[in-house]
Design a protein around this motif. Sequence first.
Motif, PDB file in Angstrom:
ATOM      1  N   SER A 192      -3.689  11.255  -1.797  1.00 46.00           N
ATOM      2  CA  SER A 192      -2.996  10.765  -2.981  1.00 46.00           C
ATOM      3  C   SER A 192      -3.823   9.652  -3.613  1.00 46.00           C
ATOM      4  O   SER A 192      -4.600   8.971  -2.937  1.00 46.00           O
ATOM      5  N   ALA A 193      -3.653   9.493  -4.914  1.00 43.87           N
ATOM      6  CA  ALA A 193      -4.219   8.346  -5.638  1.00 43.87           C
ATOM      7  C   ALA A 193      -3.074   7.710  -6.420  1.00 43.87           C
ATOM      8  O   ALA A 193      -2.380   8.394  -7.166  1.00 43.87           O
ATOM      9  N   ALA A 194      -2.863   6.430  -6.224  1.00 44.37           N
ATOM     10  CA  ALA A 194      -1.809   5.715  -6.951  1.00 44.37           C
ATOM     11  C   ALA A 194      -2.328   5.357  -8.338  1.00 44.37           C
ATOM     12  O   ALA A 194      -3.427   4.817  -8.472  1.00 44.37           O
ATOM     13  N   ARG A 195      -1.553   5.641  -9.365  1.00 40.72           N
ATOM     14  CA  ARG A 195      -1.978   5.452 -10.756  1.00 40.72           C
ATOM     15  C   ARG A 195      -2.372   4.007 -11.047  1.00 40.72           C
ATOM     16  O   ARG A 195      -3.269   3.764 -11.869  1.00 40.72           O
ATOM     17  N   ASP A 196      -1.739   3.048 -10.379  1.00 41.71           N
ATOM     18  CA  ASP A 196      -1.967   1.638 -10.687  1.00 41.71           C
ATOM     19  C   ASP A 196      -2.755   0.922  -9.604  1.00 41.71           C
ATOM     20  O   ASP A 196      -2.648  -0.303  -9.469  1.00 41.71           O
ATOM     21  N   ARG A 254       0.809  -1.226   0.000  1.00 44.35           N
ATOM     22  CA  ARG A 254       0.000   0.000   0.000  1.00 44.35           C
ATOM     23  C   ARG A 254       0.835   1.265   0.000  1.00 44.35           C
ATOM     24  O   ARG A 254       0.325   2.352  -0.263  1.00 44.35           O
ATOM     25  N   ASP A 255       2.116   1.128   0.316  1.00 48.26           N
ATOM     26  CA  ASP A 255       2.947   2.325   0.484  1.00 48.26           C
ATOM     27  C   ASP A 255       3.476   2.793  -0.877  1.00 48.26           C
ATOM     28  O   ASP A 255       4.683   2.846  -1.113  1.00 48.26           O
ATOM     29  N   CYS A 256       2.552   3.143  -1.776  1.00 50.33           N
ATOM     30  CA  CYS A 256       2.945   3.604  -3.113  1.00 50.33           C
ATOM     31  C   CYS A 256       2.335   4.955  -3.426  1.00 50.33           C
ATOM     32  O   CYS A 256       2.131   5.308  -4.590  1.00 50.33           O
ATOM     33  N   HIS A 257       2.023   5.704  -2.374  1.00 54.32           N
ATOM     34  CA  HIS A 257       1.436   7.025  -2.539  1.00 54.32           C
ATOM     35  C   HIS A 257       2.517   8.100  -2.401  1.00 54.32           C
ATOM     36  O   HIS A 257       3.676   7.803  -2.100  1.00 54.32           O
ATOM     37  N   ASP A 258       2.119   9.328  -2.618  1.00 51.70           N
ATOM     38  CA  ASP A 258       3.091  10.421  -2.549  1.00 51.70           C
ATOM     39  C   ASP A 258       3.511  10.717  -1.112  1.00 51.70           C
ATOM     40  O   ASP A 258       4.450  11.481  -0.883  1.00 51.70           O
ATOM     41  N   CYS A 297     -14.581  14.835   2.850  1.00 52.32           N
ATOM     42  CA  CYS A 297     -15.440  14.752   1.661  1.00 52.32           C
ATOM     43  C   CYS A 297     -14.731  15.341   0.445  1.00 52.32           C
ATOM     44  O   CYS A 297     -14.720  14.738  -0.639  1.00 52.32           O
ATOM     45  N   LEU A 298     -14.101  16.502   0.616  1.00 51.09           N
ATOM     46  CA  LEU A 298     -13.375  17.139  -0.477  1.00 51.09           C
ATOM     47  C   LEU A 298     -12.220  16.272  -0.956  1.00 51.09           C
ATOM     48  O   LEU A 298     -12.021  16.103  -2.175  1.00 51.09           O
ATOM     49  N   LEU A 299     -11.462  15.714  -0.013  1.00 53.22           N
ATOM     50  CA  LEU A 299     -10.309  14.897  -0.401  1.00 53.22           C
ATOM     51  C   LEU A 299     -10.735  13.630  -1.136  1.00 53.22           C
ATOM     52  O   LEU A 299     -10.082  13.209  -2.091  1.00 53.22           O
ATOM     53  N   ILE A 300     -11.833  13.034  -0.714  1.00 49.17           N
ATOM     54  CA  ILE A 300     -12.336  11.852  -1.428  1.00 49.17           C
ATOM     55  C   ILE A 300     -12.738  12.234  -2.844  1.00 49.17           C
ATOM     56  O   ILE A 300     -12.387  11.544  -3.815  1.00 49.17           O
ATOM     57  N   MET A 301     -13.470  13.328  -2.994  1.00 49.67           N
ATOM     58  CA  MET A 301     -13.872  13.772  -4.327  1.00 49.67           C
ATOM     59  C   MET A 301     -12.657  14.069  -5.198  1.00 49.67           C
ATOM     60  O   MET A 301     -12.592  13.653  -6.357  1.00 49.67           O
ATOM     61  N   HIS A 302     -11.706  14.793  -4.642  1.00 47.28           N
ATOM     62  CA  HIS A 302     -10.502  15.177  -5.378  1.00 47.28           C
ATOM     63  C   HIS A 302      -9.723  13.945  -5.847  1.00 47.28           C
ATOM     64  O   HIS A 302      -9.402  13.810  -7.039  1.00 47.28           O
ATOM     65  N   GLU A 303      -9.423  13.046  -4.914  1.00 50.22           N
ATOM     66  CA  GLU A 303      -8.586  11.901  -5.278  1.00 50.22           C
ATOM     67  C   GLU A 303      -9.321  10.908  -6.160  1.00 50.22           C
ATOM     68  O   GLU A 303      -8.715  10.247  -7.001  1.00 50.22           O
TER      69      GLU A 303
END
Length: 752
Positions: A612-616, A550-554, A633-639
């Motif tokens: 963060s959202a991991a591309r893969d 899981r540790d593949c985020h920014d 809520c904002l962070l969920i929408m954004h990511e």
Amino acid sequence: MPQSTPFRQFVLKVHSRCDLACDHCYMYEHADQSWRGQPTVMSTGVMRRTAERIADHVRTHGVREVSLVLHGGEPLLAGPDRLAGLIGALRAPLAGACDIDLRMHTNGVLLDRRFCELFREHGVKIGISLDGDRAANDRHRRYRNGQSSYGKVVRAIDLLRGDYPDLYAGLLCTIDVANDPIAVYSALRAHEPPAIDLLWPHRTWDDPPPGASSGATPHADWLGAIADRWLADGRPMPVRVFDSILSTLRGGPGLTEALGLEDTDLLVVETGGGYEQADSLKTAFDGAPETGMDVFRHAIDEVAAHPGIRARRGGLAALCTTCRACPVVASCGGGLYAHRYRADGSGFANPSVYCADLSALIEHVEGRTSRRSHVLPSEVVRSLATGHGDPAAIARLGTAQASGRRALLAVVGKATAPTPAWDLLKHALSVDPVAFDWALSHPYVRAWADERFHALKFGPGPVEDDGLLATVACTAAARAWLDVALTVPVRDGAIYFPGIGRYDVPGRPTATVRVSAGELTVEGADAFQAVRHLQAGTLTVALDDLDPHRDCHDHPAAGRLPELRFQEWQVSFQEAWTLLEKDYAEYAPAVAEALTTIVPLEPPDSGASVSSAARDAYGSVGIALPESPALLCLLIMHEFQHVKLGALLDFVDLYDPGDDRLYHAPWRADPRPLEGLLQGTYAHVAVVDFWFRRMRADAPGVAREAGRQFREWYPKTVEATRTLEECGSLTGLGEQFVATMRRTLAAMVTGG
């Protein structure tokens, strides 16, 4: 497309007359009659000067290859000796400047061994015009005395097929809906062409084809019948109109001037040396193709500034309002430029006279091909472009992702040694495909598989299973109610089952996992920690603080959360979801459909919100728990915007990956690659929307802060869409995608 974009295709008119009298010919039978004033044959001096202009042009722009088509009239009327001189005059100035794809389009009636030997010597590929079987061909392609040309054309094709297959480029067929489409297709296919080009008859709104005013689609019906047979036959040869539709539906280029939003890169040189626009314009009005420029007085870059050329270089923005709003415009591209003409003052600012046919044909081909799970229909792309994505679009995106995971894991599984885990997975797939897909659906299985795939691609050979392949096989087996035992590698003293939990197995390199009656048992395990889940109404999302991948985020992933911290997450998540469903209802179905996992991140010392959202890792986002449910809520929408767009980019091309420039992103200090700018802009559409709707909150302090945030982010996001639109590297589908994003933003302030 910027004005300096180079031309890469040149049609060179080596002879201006023809030995046939085809009654559908754009050259002689339509509005433009400029052929009457052209020299009969191109001189070697004109050809040499043309080649010098092309050489200068390609050197200026760094063009590596150009396509040169010897054309007419009928080019073979020039004779083999004259053609030999013209080809020599053409090749000499271009030697070393670029590679040349040299072709000739001919009616074929004069083609013999003398010509073929000449063309083999100079590497000239031959495309021959043939409208189908004898009945179809003789409907239009006859001599002036009415005699058939069919026999001579077929003999020419047989000559190429039998003795000169290296010269055989394909067949060009002009559509006539009076002919039987399957008979035409069968006749063309029988000649084993390397490719087929089905050409629309040239018509305008002043001389429309059948059905143009009534909304009937005879040409789409005709072509659709051929498309069905061609697809059923397994696409035995390229058919440019169908391949173009399939390409543009995935965000690729149009492979013909008649389809797609790519700007024209074609220029015609007449026998006298005059630069002209595409021959199809001859159907509009007398003088329509003329530029007033020639190879002796003007460089090719000067032609690019001609209004007629520029009008055909502008992508989506250059089309009329009706076309810009059309759902299939990224594939249709407004149709061939000439087919838009109307002599009522509107000129070319109209949809194609084949508008209904084009729309029906594109939808027909898409419907026949998008049944495959990994192919995304254009309505999915359009839905996502709004910023929301309806449930059907997200479901289809998820299906495509599942298909992609299967293919990826097949590559990784076959190359992983030893193979018992892969064998078990294949068995689970054969017994219960749903269980197989469920086991693969955990987001970080894809992240792991991508990492292994790249290791295989650039590494020396097969890699050992680090445990994940085996645990995925066990979870699939449990879901399929298989009874098996498997030796599983232990990683860092534990075995983690994706989405289920972690068994501590200290001091052992491997452990036996037994699967029975849907349950997993790890022999010798000391303890078990389950993946915990957040609940909000009917929505359940894993809060995964255990997955070793899981540790593949920014930002760093948090370790196992204390129970009190998990409860804080639960409270905040429930309130955030209530807010999202209430005030941002358009986003909620997509999130509910696809968000399966949140990875808690370590909060930064600064106290700032991070996510963060991991591309893969489709279906997952990483978030450090923020100070309020509204911010969550904002962070969920954004990511989740990043999640959707990343998944979409797995299957469609929205931009040219060869663009390695860096672009200014208004929300960052560092310049971004094109995908980074596109991702950031798409995510900020949701950010802007969040604050726009938040301004209507009852609490004055909330509304005031939302207004401040909106005034900061809205102009920046609009600026970013403008940068994307002007970058010149969006595909046709990408242009349409960004234009839809811009309309979503505009509607916020106009109320549209």
